[in-house]
Write a protein that holds these residues in place. Structure first.
Motif, PDB file in Angstrom:
ATOM      1  N   CYS A  23       0.799  -1.230   0.000  1.00 22.94           N
ATOM      2  CA  CYS A  23       0.000   0.000   0.000  1.00 22.94           C
ATOM      3  C   CYS A  23       0.828   1.276   0.000  1.00 22.94           C
ATOM      4  O   CYS A  23       0.307   2.347  -0.289  1.00 22.94           O
ATOM      5  CB  CYS A  23      -0.956   0.013   1.189  1.00 22.94           C
ATOM      6  N   GLY A  24       2.111   1.195   0.367  1.00 22.31           N
ATOM      7  CA  GLY A  24       2.971   2.373   0.346  1.00 22.31           C
ATOM      8  C   GLY A  24       3.040   3.141   1.653  1.00 22.31           C
ATOM      9  O   GLY A  24       3.787   4.107   1.759  1.00 22.31           O
ATOM     10  N   PRO A  49       0.356   5.862  -4.547  1.00 21.67           N
ATOM     11  CA  PRO A  49       0.742   5.223  -5.815  1.00 21.67           C
ATOM     12  C   PRO A  49       2.173   5.570  -6.242  1.00 21.67           C
ATOM     13  O   PRO A  49       2.899   4.726  -6.756  1.00 21.67           O
ATOM     14  CB  PRO A  49      -0.276   5.763  -6.822  1.00 21.67           C
ATOM     15  N   ARG A  50       2.613   6.795  -5.980  1.00 26.81           N
ATOM     16  CA  ARG A  50       3.979   7.186  -6.323  1.00 26.81           C
ATOM     17  C   ARG A  50       4.978   6.409  -5.476  1.00 26.81           C
ATOM     18  O   ARG A  50       5.997   5.940  -5.985  1.00 26.81           O
ATOM     19  CB  ARG A  50       4.188   8.687  -6.110  1.00 26.81           C
ATOM     20  N   ARG A  56       8.901  -0.258  -6.145  1.00 25.67           N
ATOM     21  CA  ARG A  56       8.938  -1.385  -7.075  1.00 25.67           C
ATOM     22  C   ARG A  56       9.889  -1.179  -8.243  1.00 25.67           C
ATOM     23  O   ARG A  56      10.298  -2.147  -8.872  1.00 25.67           O
ATOM     24  CB  ARG A  56       7.529  -1.672  -7.595  1.00 25.67           C
ATOM     25  N   THR A  57      10.229   0.069  -8.558  1.00 30.35           N
ATOM     26  CA  THR A  57      11.075   0.337  -9.722  1.00 30.35           C
ATOM     27  C   THR A  57      12.324   1.130  -9.362  1.00 30.35           C
ATOM     28  O   THR A  57      12.794   1.928 -10.154  1.00 30.35           O
ATOM     29  CB  THR A  57      10.294   1.105 -10.806  1.00 30.35           C
ATOM     30  N   PRO A  61      16.258  -5.484  -9.811  1.00 29.97           N
ATOM     31  CA  PRO A  61      15.623  -6.340 -10.806  1.00 29.97           C
ATOM     32  C   PRO A  61      14.413  -7.077 -10.256  1.00 29.97           C
ATOM     33  O   PRO A  61      13.493  -7.375 -10.980  1.00 29.97           O
ATOM     34  CB  PRO A  61      16.722  -7.324 -11.204  1.00 29.97           C
ATOM     35  N   ASN A  62      14.404  -7.364  -8.971  1.00 33.59           N
ATOM     36  CA  ASN A  62      13.309  -8.093  -8.363  1.00 33.59           C
ATOM     37  C   ASN A  62      12.704  -7.222  -7.273  1.00 33.59           C
ATOM     38  O   ASN A  62      13.399  -6.842  -6.345  1.00 33.59           O
ATOM     39  CB  ASN A  62      13.833  -9.404  -7.768  1.00 33.59           C
ATOM     40  N   PRO A  63      11.401  -6.883  -7.340  1.00 35.30           N
ATOM     41  CA  PRO A  63      10.818  -6.005  -6.328  1.00 35.30           C
ATOM     42  C   PRO A  63      10.838  -6.603  -4.931  1.00 35.30           C
ATOM     43  O   PRO A  63      10.703  -5.897  -3.960  1.00 35.30           O
ATOM     44  CB  PRO A  63       9.381  -5.795  -6.801  1.00 35.30           C
ATOM     45  N   LYS A  64      11.058  -7.909  -4.801  1.00 39.30           N
ATOM     46  CA  LYS A  64      11.122  -8.519  -3.477  1.00 39.30           C
ATOM     47  C   LYS A  64      12.558  -8.618  -2.963  1.00 39.30           C
ATOM     48  O   LYS A  64      12.799  -9.161  -1.906  1.00 39.30           O
ATOM     49  CB  LYS A  64      10.470  -9.896  -3.485  1.00 39.30           C
TER      50      LYS A  64
END
Length: 81
Positions: A23-24, A49-50, A56-57, A61-64
């Motif tokens: 959720c951020g 959202p930002r 995530r970006t 390479p992997n968001p986790k």
């Protein structure tokens, strides 16, 4: 989940920013959510959202990947006033 609550039940936190990958929000923002004024909730909902996109970006390479916390501490069973 309430209509205006951004939680998606992921509750994994980025170690660098402290933001939830779902959720951020930060842990203090999650704890205080019900106490926030409508104005502050709306402002935070526009920001989330930002934050999620940034976490995530952010070049990984992997968001986790990276440090994160996989838990949200349980609230105390005693009511707060």
């Amino acid at each position: 989940m309430k209509k205006d609550n951004p939680c998606i039940s992921v509750c994994e936190f980025d170690g660098r920013t402290g933001w939830c990958l779902g959720c951020g929000r930060t842990i203090p923002e999650i704890r205080e959510w019900r106490k926030l004024t409508p104005y502050r909730r709306t402002a935070l909902l526009r920001e989330l959202p930002r934050r999620v996109k940034q976490v995530r970006t952010d070049g990984r390479p992997n968001p986790k990947a990276g440090k994160r916390r996989n838990f949200l501490p349980e609230p105390s069973s005693s009511p707060t006033v």
